[in-house]
Design an enzyme around this catalytic site. Structure first.
Site, PDB file in Angstrom:
ATOM      1  N   ARG A   1      11.654  -5.421   4.786  1.00 61.14           N
ATOM      2  CA  ARG A   1      11.307  -3.714   4.625  1.00 61.14           C
ATOM      3  C   ARG A   1      12.455  -2.826   5.525  1.00 61.14           C
ATOM      4  O   ARG A   1      12.697  -3.146   6.864  1.00 61.14           O
ATOM      5  CB  ARG A   1       9.970  -3.382   5.167  1.00 61.14           C
ATOM      6  CG  ARG A   1       9.934  -1.899   5.074  1.00 61.14           C
ATOM      7  CD  ARG A   1       8.423  -1.770   5.184  1.00 61.14           C
ATOM      8  NE  ARG A   1       7.787  -2.384   6.268  1.00 61.14           N
ATOM      9  CZ  ARG A   1       6.248  -2.552   6.299  1.00 61.14           C
ATOM     10  NH1 ARG A   1       5.561  -1.835   5.295  1.00 61.14           N
ATOM     11  NH2 ARG A   1       5.920  -3.043   7.296  1.00 61.14           N
TER      12      ARG A   1
ATOM     13  N   ARG B   1     -10.358   0.514   8.528  1.00 60.64           N
ATOM     14  CA  ARG B   1     -10.112  -0.787   8.822  1.00 60.64           C
ATOM     15  C   ARG B   1     -11.121  -1.496   9.434  1.00 60.64           C
ATOM     16  O   ARG B   1     -11.175  -2.811   9.761  1.00 60.64           O
ATOM     17  CB  ARG B   1      -8.819  -0.833   9.493  1.00 60.64           C
ATOM     18  CG  ARG B   1      -7.662  -0.642   8.566  1.00 60.64           C
ATOM     19  CD  ARG B   1      -6.369  -0.747   9.407  1.00 60.64           C
ATOM     20  NE  ARG B   1      -5.158  -1.201   8.253  1.00 60.64           N
ATOM     21  CZ  ARG B   1      -4.065  -0.787   8.366  1.00 60.64           C
ATOM     22  NH1 ARG B   1      -3.635   0.193   9.226  1.00 60.64           N
ATOM     23  NH2 ARG B   1      -3.293  -1.408   7.483  1.00 60.64           N
TER      24      ARG B   1
ATOM     25  N   ARG C   1      11.031  -0.684  11.068  1.00 57.21           N
ATOM     26  CA  ARG C   1       9.808  -0.599  11.887  1.00 57.21           C
ATOM     27  C   ARG C   1       9.831  -1.462  13.123  1.00 57.21           C
ATOM     28  O   ARG C   1      10.114  -2.645  12.908  1.00 57.21           O
ATOM     29  CB  ARG C   1       8.538  -0.540  11.021  1.00 57.21           C
ATOM     30  CG  ARG C   1       8.206   0.657  10.489  1.00 57.21           C
ATOM     31  CD  ARG C   1       7.103   0.653   9.258  1.00 57.21           C
ATOM     32  NE  ARG C   1       5.874  -0.120   9.789  1.00 57.21           N
ATOM     33  CZ  ARG C   1       4.942  -0.270   9.293  1.00 57.21           C
ATOM     34  NH1 ARG C   1       4.760   0.191   8.050  1.00 57.21           N
ATOM     35  NH2 ARG C   1       3.842  -0.836   9.675  1.00 57.21           N
TER      36      ARG C   1
ATOM     37  N   LYS D   1       0.766  -1.268  -0.117  1.00 56.99           N
ATOM     38  CA  LYS D   1       0.011   0.146   0.118  1.00 56.99           C
ATOM     39  C   LYS D   1       0.841   1.112   0.051  1.00 56.99           C
ATOM     40  O   LYS D   1       0.793   2.294  -0.791  1.00 56.99           O
ATOM     41  CB  LYS D   1      -0.989  -0.024   1.248  1.00 56.99           C
ATOM     42  CG  LYS D   1      -1.928  -1.154   1.342  1.00 56.99           C
ATOM     43  CD  LYS D   1      -2.515  -1.097   2.648  1.00 56.99           C
ATOM     44  CE  LYS D   1      -1.986  -1.177   4.115  1.00 56.99           C
ATOM     45  NZ  LYS D   1      -1.267  -2.522   4.177  1.00 56.99           N
TER      46      LYS D   1
ATOM     47  N   ARG E   1       0.121  -9.697  13.515  1.00 55.26           N
ATOM     48  CA  ARG E   1      -0.662  -8.496  12.780  1.00 55.26           C
ATOM     49  C   ARG E   1      -1.510  -9.208  11.518  1.00 55.26           C
ATOM     50  O   ARG E   1      -2.672  -8.886  11.473  1.00 55.26           O
ATOM     51  CB  ARG E   1       0.177  -7.689  12.220  1.00 55.26           C
ATOM     52  CG  ARG E   1       0.521  -6.558  13.068  1.00 55.26           C
ATOM     53  CD  ARG E   1       1.756  -6.000  12.704  1.00 55.26           C
ATOM     54  NE  ARG E   1       1.766  -5.109  11.331  1.00 55.26           N
ATOM     55  CZ  ARG E   1       3.162  -4.804  10.790  1.00 55.26           C
ATOM     56  NH1 ARG E   1       4.066  -5.039  11.256  1.00 55.26           N
ATOM     57  NH2 ARG E   1       2.775  -4.082   9.627  1.00 55.26           N
TER      58      ARG E   1
HETATM   59  P1  AP5 Z   1       4.960  -1.479   1.812  1.00 53.50           P
HETATM   60  O1  AP5 Z   1       4.568  -0.720   0.771  1.00 53.50           O
HETATM   61  O2  AP5 Z   1       5.465  -1.085   3.008  1.00 53.50           O
HETATM   62  O3  AP5 Z   1       3.462  -2.168   2.271  1.00 53.50           O
HETATM   63  P2  AP5 Z   1       2.302  -1.820   3.449  1.00 53.50           P
HETATM   64  O4  AP5 Z   1       1.292  -2.520   2.741  1.00 53.50           O
HETATM   65  O5  AP5 Z   1       2.237  -0.344   3.190  1.00 53.50           O
HETATM   66  O6  AP5 Z   1       2.622  -2.632   4.584  1.00 53.50           O
HETATM   67  P3  AP5 Z   1       2.367  -1.742   6.016  1.00 53.50           P
HETATM   68  O7  AP5 Z   1       3.215  -2.892   6.802  1.00 53.50           O
HETATM   69  O8  AP5 Z   1       2.812  -0.358   6.123  1.00 53.50           O
HETATM   70  O9  AP5 Z   1       0.955  -1.995   6.283  1.00 53.50           O
HETATM   71  P4  AP5 Z   1       0.187  -2.109   7.762  1.00 53.50           P
HETATM   72  O10 AP5 Z   1      -1.144  -1.854   7.223  1.00 53.50           O
HETATM   73  O11 AP5 Z   1       0.723  -3.000   8.551  1.00 53.50           O
HETATM   74  O12 AP5 Z   1       0.794  -0.927   8.625  1.00 53.50           O
HETATM   75  P5  AP5 Z   1       0.354   0.602   8.701  1.00 53.50           P
HETATM   76  O13 AP5 Z   1       1.727   1.502   8.426  1.00 53.50           O
HETATM   77  O14 AP5 Z   1      -0.626   0.932   7.721  1.00 53.50           O
HETATM   78  O15 AP5 Z   1       5.726  -2.808   1.248  1.00 53.50           O
HETATM   79  C1  AP5 Z   1       6.027  -3.624   2.155  1.00 53.50           C
HETATM   80  C2  AP5 Z   1       7.727  -4.240   1.905  1.00 53.50           C
HETATM   81  O16 AP5 Z   1       7.584  -4.964   0.673  1.00 53.50           O
HETATM   82  C3  AP5 Z   1       8.581  -3.117   1.345  1.00 53.50           C
HETATM   83  O17 AP5 Z   1       9.756  -3.542   1.691  1.00 53.50           O
HETATM   84  C4  AP5 Z   1       8.453  -2.817  -0.117  1.00 53.50           C
HETATM   85  O18 AP5 Z   1       9.577  -2.572  -0.646  1.00 53.50           O
HETATM   86  C5  AP5 Z   1       8.321  -4.150  -0.641  1.00 53.50           C
HETATM   87  N1  AP5 Z   1       7.440  -4.519  -1.900  1.00 53.50           N
HETATM   88  C6  AP5 Z   1       6.181  -3.872  -2.102  1.00 53.50           C
HETATM   89  N2  AP5 Z   1       5.603  -4.213  -3.097  1.00 53.50           N
HETATM   90  C7  AP5 Z   1       6.324  -5.288  -3.605  1.00 53.50           C
HETATM   91  C8  AP5 Z   1       6.234  -6.224  -4.707  1.00 53.50           C
HETATM   92  N3  AP5 Z   1       5.186  -6.183  -5.623  1.00 53.50           N
HETATM   93  N4  AP5 Z   1       6.845  -7.123  -4.806  1.00 53.50           N
HETATM   94  C9  AP5 Z   1       8.138  -7.128  -4.093  1.00 53.50           C
HETATM   95  N5  AP5 Z   1       8.274  -6.458  -2.940  1.00 53.50           N
HETATM   96  C10 AP5 Z   1       7.313  -5.265  -2.666  1.00 53.50           C
HETATM   97  O19 AP5 Z   1      -0.135   0.632   9.880  1.00 53.50           O
HETATM   98  C11 AP5 Z   1       0.870   0.465  11.170  1.00 53.50           C
HETATM   99  C12 AP5 Z   1      -0.098   0.346  12.698  1.00 53.50           C
HETATM  100  O20 AP5 Z   1      -0.759   1.493  12.749  1.00 53.50           O
HETATM  101  C13 AP5 Z   1      -0.927  -1.052  12.359  1.00 53.50           C
HETATM  102  O21 AP5 Z   1      -0.498  -2.121  12.708  1.00 53.50           O
HETATM  103  C14 AP5 Z   1      -2.012  -0.434  13.581  1.00 53.50           C
HETATM  104  O22 AP5 Z   1      -1.530  -0.859  14.668  1.00 53.50           O
HETATM  105  C15 AP5 Z   1      -2.319   1.022  13.369  1.00 53.50           C
HETATM  106  N6  AP5 Z   1      -3.238   1.503  12.324  1.00 53.50           N
HETATM  107  C16 AP5 Z   1      -3.132   1.962  11.177  1.00 53.50           C
HETATM  108  N7  AP5 Z   1      -4.218   2.041  10.475  1.00 53.50           N
HETATM  109  C17 AP5 Z   1      -5.271   2.042  11.335  1.00 53.50           C
HETATM  110  C18 AP5 Z   1      -6.397   1.955  11.244  1.00 53.50           C
HETATM  111  N8  AP5 Z   1      -7.148   2.596  10.354  1.00 53.50           N
HETATM  112  N9  AP5 Z   1      -7.225   1.585  12.561  1.00 53.50           N
HETATM  113  C19 AP5 Z   1      -6.700   1.305  13.710  1.00 53.50           C
HETATM  114  N10 AP5 Z   1      -5.371   1.131  13.762  1.00 53.50           N
HETATM  115  C20 AP5 Z   1      -4.620   1.390  12.626  1.00 53.50           C
END
Ligand code: AP5
Length: 225
Positions: free
Chosen positions: A129, A90, A162, A15, A173
Site C-alpha cells: 500500500r 471496533r 503508513r 475498507k 495488528r
Molecule cells: P485499504 O482500502 O487501504 O484497506 P483498509 O481495510 O482500509 O486497511 P487499513 O489498514 O486502513 O485498516 P485498519 O483497520 O488497519 O486501519 P485504520 O486506518 O482504520 O486497502 C489496503 C491495500 O490493498 C491498498 O493498497 C489497496 O489498494 C489494496 N486493495 C484494496 N482492495 C483490493 C482488492 N480487492 N484487491 C487487491 N488489492 C486491494 O486504523 C488505523 C489505526 O487506528 C488502527 O490500527 C488503530 O490503532 C486505530 N483505530 C482506528 N479505528 C479505531 C477504533 N474504532 N478503535 C480503536 N482504535 C482505532
C-alpha cells in the site's frame, strides 16, 4: 443520519478503498476513524500524540477517548441522509455508543458490511500500500502501481507508506483485531444486520456487491441523498 452503513474488515481488507469509491461514485458522505486519527497525528494534537503510541504498536486506541473523539467529530458534521462509517465500532462498547448516537438522531444502522479476506492476502496488500499525502488516493505496488514509481498520478506528490504498515506490525495488528473485533461482527450478525462479502476478488466486483447491498437496502427509501 437516516441510513447508516458500517464497513468492517481486518486491516487491508479494502475498507478505505471501497469507501473512497462510494464517495466518488455516489457522492456519499464517508467517515473513517483511522483517517481521523491520522489527521490528529498530523496536527500533533494532544489526542494525536496519545494515539500514536497505540497505533505504532499495532494496538487499538483506548475505548473511552476514541469514542469521544469519533462521536464529537460526527456531531460536528453536516450529515447527509445516507452515509458510510469505516473503522468504527471496533469493540462492543463502541458498538453500543454508535447505536445510541444514531438512534438519538432518528437514524438507523441499515447494514454492517464485512469485507472478508484471507490473512496472507492482507499482509501482501498492506505491504504494497502507498497513499498520496495530498489527495489521499490509495495505490498498491502489486495490484495498482502508479505509472511512475512512488508518484501520485493525480497530483504528482511523492507517495507515502503508513508507519503502521511494516510487515511485523501488520501480523500483530491482524491478530489483535481478529480477537477484539470478532464479537462486534457477531453482535451485528445476531441483529441480522451483517452481510459478508468475499473481498478476495477484484475491487470492481467487491464494489459492485456493496453498491447492490446499498441500493437494495435503500430501495424502500424515498428521497435519500
Ligand atoms: P485499504 O482500502 O487501504 O484497506 P483498509 O481495510 O482500509 O486497511 P487499513 O489498514 O486502513 O485498516 P485498519 O483497520 O488497519 O486501519 P485504520 O486506518 O482504520 O486497502 C489496503 C491495500 O490493498 C491498498 O493498497 C489497496 O489498494 C489494496 N486493495 C484494496 N482492495 C483490493 C482488492 N480487492 N484487491 C487487491 N488489492 C486491494 O486504523 C488505523 C489505526 O487506528 C488502527 O490500527 C488503530 O490503532 C486505530 N483505530 C482506528 N479505528 C479505531 C477504533 N474504532 N478503535 C480503536 N482504535 C482505532
Amino acid at each position: 443520519m437516516k441510513n447508516t452503513f458500517l464497513l468492517f474488515g481486518l486491516p487491508g481488507s479494502g475498507k478505505g478503498t471501497q469507501a473512497q469509491r462510494l464517495a466518488e461514485k455516489f457522492g456519499l458522505q464517508h467517515i473513517s476513524c483511522g483517517d481521523l486519527f491520522r489527521l490528529h497525528i498530523k496536527s500533533n494534537s494532544e489526542f494525536g500524540q496519545k494515539a500514536t503510541t497505540y497505533i505504532s504498536r499495532g494496538e487499538l486506541t483506548p475505548d473511552k477517548e476514541t469514542t469521544m473523539m469519533f462521536l464529537e467529530h460526527l456531531a460536528q458534521q453536516a450529515l447527509s441522509n445516507t452515509f458510510v462509517i469505516e473503522g468504527f465500532p471496533r469493540t462492543l462498547p463502541q458498538a453500543a455508543a454508535i447505536e445510541s448516537f444514531i438512534t438519538a438522531k432518528d437514524g438507523y444502522i441499515k447494514q454492517a458490511i464485512f469485507l472478508d479476506v484471507e490473512v496472507e492476502e492482507l499482509v501482501k496488500r498492506i505491504s504494497g500500500r502507498r497513499i498520496c499525502p495530498i489527495c489521499g488516493h490509495i495505490y498498491n505496488l502489486y495490484y495498482f502501481p502508479p505509472q511512475q514509481l512512488e508518484i501520485c498520478e493525480i497530483d504528482g506528490a511523492l507517495l507515502e507508506r503508513r508507519t503502521d504498515d511494516k510487515e511485523q506490525l501488520v501480523r500483530h495488528r491482524l491478530h489483535t483485531y481478529l480477537v477484539t473485533e470478532s464479537p462486534v461482527w457477531e453482535y451485528f450478525r445476531t441483529k441480522s444486520l451483517l452481510t459478508k462479502i468475499d473481498a478476495m476478488r477484484p475491487i470492481e466486483e467487491v464494489s459492485s456487491d456493496i453498491c447492490q447491498i446499498l441500493s437494495d437496502s435503500l430501495a424502500s427509501e424515498v428521497g435519500y441523498d
